[in-house]
Design an enzyme around this catalytic site. Structure first.
Site, PDB file in Angstrom:
ATOM      1  N   ASP A   1       0.663  -0.928   0.247  1.00 59.58           N
ATOM      2  CA  ASP A   1       0.513   0.106   0.072  1.00 59.58           C
ATOM      3  C   ASP A   1       0.742   1.399   0.186  1.00 59.58           C
ATOM      4  O   ASP A   1      -0.057   2.561  -0.074  1.00 59.58           O
ATOM      5  CB  ASP A   1      -1.197  -0.083   1.173  1.00 59.58           C
ATOM      6  CG  ASP A   1      -1.904  -0.914   1.347  1.00 59.58           C
ATOM      7  OD1 ASP A   1      -2.613  -0.926  -0.393  1.00 59.58           O
ATOM      8  OD2 ASP A   1      -2.703  -1.925   2.285  1.00 59.58           O
TER       9      ASP A   1
ATOM     10  N   ASP B   1      -6.943  -4.673  -4.957  1.00 65.70           N
ATOM     11  CA  ASP B   1      -6.297  -3.562  -4.534  1.00 65.70           C
ATOM     12  C   ASP B   1      -5.175  -2.834  -5.271  1.00 65.70           C
ATOM     13  O   ASP B   1      -4.768  -1.710  -5.981  1.00 65.70           O
ATOM     14  CB  ASP B   1      -6.662  -2.975  -2.773  1.00 65.70           C
ATOM     15  CG  ASP B   1      -7.697  -4.282  -2.895  1.00 65.70           C
ATOM     16  OD1 ASP B   1      -7.346  -4.894  -3.205  1.00 65.70           O
ATOM     17  OD2 ASP B   1      -7.746  -4.318  -1.356  1.00 65.70           O
TER      18      ASP B   1
HETATM   19  N1  GLY Z   1      -7.009  -1.848   0.420  1.00 64.79           N
HETATM   20  C1  GLY Z   1      -7.886  -1.986   1.986  1.00 64.79           C
HETATM   21  C2  GLY Z   1      -9.256  -2.122   1.727  1.00 64.79           C
HETATM   22  O1  GLY Z   1     -10.194  -2.108   0.938  1.00 64.79           O
HETATM   23  O2  GLY Z   1     -10.054  -2.149   2.237  1.00 64.79           O
END
Ligand code: GLY
Length: 380
Positions: free
Chosen positions: A92, A152
Site C-alpha cells: 500500500d 486493490d
Molecule cells: N485496500 C483495502 C481495502 O480496500 O479495504
C-alpha cells in the site's frame, strides 16, 4: 452534472474538512469512523495518505493556503515514516505516497516530496516476486500463506509508473505492467466478477487459486474489489495503452453496474441485491473516478455517453442520499461505507461497518473535483 449541485457538494466537503483541521493536525483520521466520527491516529496505517489527498483537493479547489500548509506538514510526516521504517511491509505504499508526496510534487514542485515518493517506489518494487510475476500484497515476503496478490494493488501501480516517468528508469514501469497483466489475467472470472485475492505456488510461480479476505465468500464479488478493478484497469491502460486493459475495464465495469441495487449504491458485496445488508458507498466513489478517467481515453461516442450516464447516476445517488453536511455530527464526508464485514466464509477483522471510511471521503471528493474541473490533473 449541474455545476451548482457539484459546487454545493464540494463546498460541504471543504467546510467539514476545515472545521476539523485542528482536531487532526499533527495526526490523521483513522481508517473508519465510529458513529461517523474519526479517531485521530498516528501515521502508521495503510490509509493515512487519503487525508493528505483530501487536503490537497481542498487546496486546489479553494486556493486557501492553510490546506497546503497542513498537507505539507503531512508530507514531512510521510518522510519520517520512511526514515523510521514505520509499518512499511505492505504494497500500500502507492496509496500512501501517491496522494501525499506525488500530489505534493505535482502541485508545488517540492523536491523533498519527489525524493520521498521515489524512496517509497523503491520499497514497493522490492515486493515484486519473479515467481508468479506479481507484487506481494501483505505480510513477510515469500510467506507461504501470503504468496498472493490482491486486486486493490492496481491502485498502487501509479506510484511506479510515475517513478519511471520522472527518473527515466523503465524498471519501475516493467514491474507495474507485469503485475497488472498477471493480476487481471487471474482475478477476473468467466462472468467478469472478480476475486479479491489470488494465490500462486511459491516454488514454481504457477497460479493456484482465488480467495477472499473482505468479500462475503471466495466466489462472491466484494464490491470494493470490483471498484478497485474498475479504476485500476484505467490507471494501467492510460500509461501502457494495452488494449486488453480497456477490454478488462468494460468487463468489470459492466458487472459492477449490472449488480447495483435500485438506488445505484452497492451493497458491500455484489452478491446482495436487496435487503438490510450494509452498503459500501466508497466502492461507488472509486468506480466513478474510474469511469470519468476512462472516458477521457475513448474515441467512440457511444462508449463515452455510456460512461457519462453511469458516472452521473452513481454520483447523483451519493450526493443526494449519502453525503454529509457541515451541520451534521460528523468528521467524515460520505456516509454508509463498509471497511470489513465478517462472515463465516471470509478472513477479515470486522471493523467500520456502515460508517464513513477515509478513502470513501477521498474518492468522493476526487470524483466531485473531476466533474467540477474537467482539466483537473490527478495525483495518481
Ligand atoms: N485496500 C483495502 C481495502 O480496500 O479495504
Amino acid at each position: 452534472m449541474d455545476q451548482i449541485i457539484l459546487k454545493e457538494a464540494l463546498d460541504r466537503c471543504v467546510e467539514i474538512t476545515r472545521k476539523n483541521l485542528d482536531r487532526f493536525r499533527g495526526q490523521f483520521p483513522n481508517a473508519f469512523s465510529e458513529n461517523n466520527i474519526y479517531k485521530a491516529i498516528e501515521n502508521n496505517h495503510w490509509t493515512n495518505g487519503f487525508y493528505t489527498g483530501i487536503l490537497w483537493l481542498c487546496y486546489e479547489y479553494t486556493g486557501e493556503e492553510i490546506f497546503k500548509e497542513v498537507a505539507l506538514e503531512n508530507v514531512v510526516s510521510f518522510k519520517e515514516r520512511l526514515d523510521q521504517e514505520i509499518e512499511l511491509e505492505t504494497h500500500d505504499l502507492g496509496f500512501l505516497y501517491s496522494l501525499s508526496c506525488v500530489a505534493s510534487y505535482k502541485i508545488t514542485g517540492d523536491e523533498m516530496s519527489k525524493e520521498t515518493a521515489l524512496r517509497a517506489a523503491d520499497l514497493l518494487i522490492g515486493r515484486y516476486r519473479e515467481k508468479g510475476g506479481f507484487i506481494q500484497a501483505w505480510g513477510a515476503l515469500d510467506a507461504e500463506d501470503n504468496y498472493r496478490l490482491i486486486i486493490d494493488c492496481l491502485l498502487n501501480l501509479p506510484l511506479l509508473y510515475w517513478a519511471s516517468e520522472v527518473t527515466g528508469d523503465k524498471h519501475y514501469y516493467d514491474i507495474a505492467y507485469t503485475h497488472a497483466k498477471t493480476a487481471l489475467k487471474y482475478v477476473i472470472r468467466e462472468d467478469h466478477s472478480t476475486f479479491h485475492t489470488y494465490f500462486f505456488d511459491k516454488k514454481t510461480g504457477a497460479p493456484s487459486h482465488g480467495a477472499t479476505c473482505q468479500g462475503y465468500n471466495d466466489t462472491s464479488a466484494w464490491a470494493r474489489g470490483q471498484a478497485w478493478g474498475i479504476y485500476g484497469t484505467v490507471l494501467s491502460y492510460l500509461v501502457t495503452k494495452d488494449e486488453k486493459f480497456a477490454e478488462d475495464f468494460f468487463k468489470v465495469k459492466d458487472y459492477f453496474i449490472s449488480n447495483l441495487p435500485e438506488d445505484f449504491v452497492p451493497y458491500w458485496d455484489l452478491i446482495f441485491k436487496e435487503g438490510d445488508e450494509p452498503r459500501d458507498s466508497s466502492a461507488s466513489a472509486i468506480a466513478i473516478c474510474g469511469l470519468l478517467e476512462m472516458k477521457k481515453h475513448l474515441v467512440e461516442e457511444k462508449q463515452i455517453q455510456e460512461l457519462n450516464r453511469d458516472a452521473k447516476q452513481l454520483m447523483q445517488a451519493l450526493i443526494e442520499n449519502y453525503s454529509a453536511s457541515s451541520e451534521d455530527e460528523t468528521t467524515g464526508l460520505l456516509y454508509h461505507a463498509t471497511y470489513s464485514k465478517k462472515t463465516p466464509y471470509n478472513t477479515c477483522t470486522p471493523e467500520g461497518v456502515d460508517e464513513c471510511v477515509i478513502w470513501g471521503d477521498y474518492f468522493y471528493m476526487e470524483a466531485l473535483m473531476r466533474m467540477w474541473r474537467k482539466d483537473w490533473k490527478m495525483y495518481w
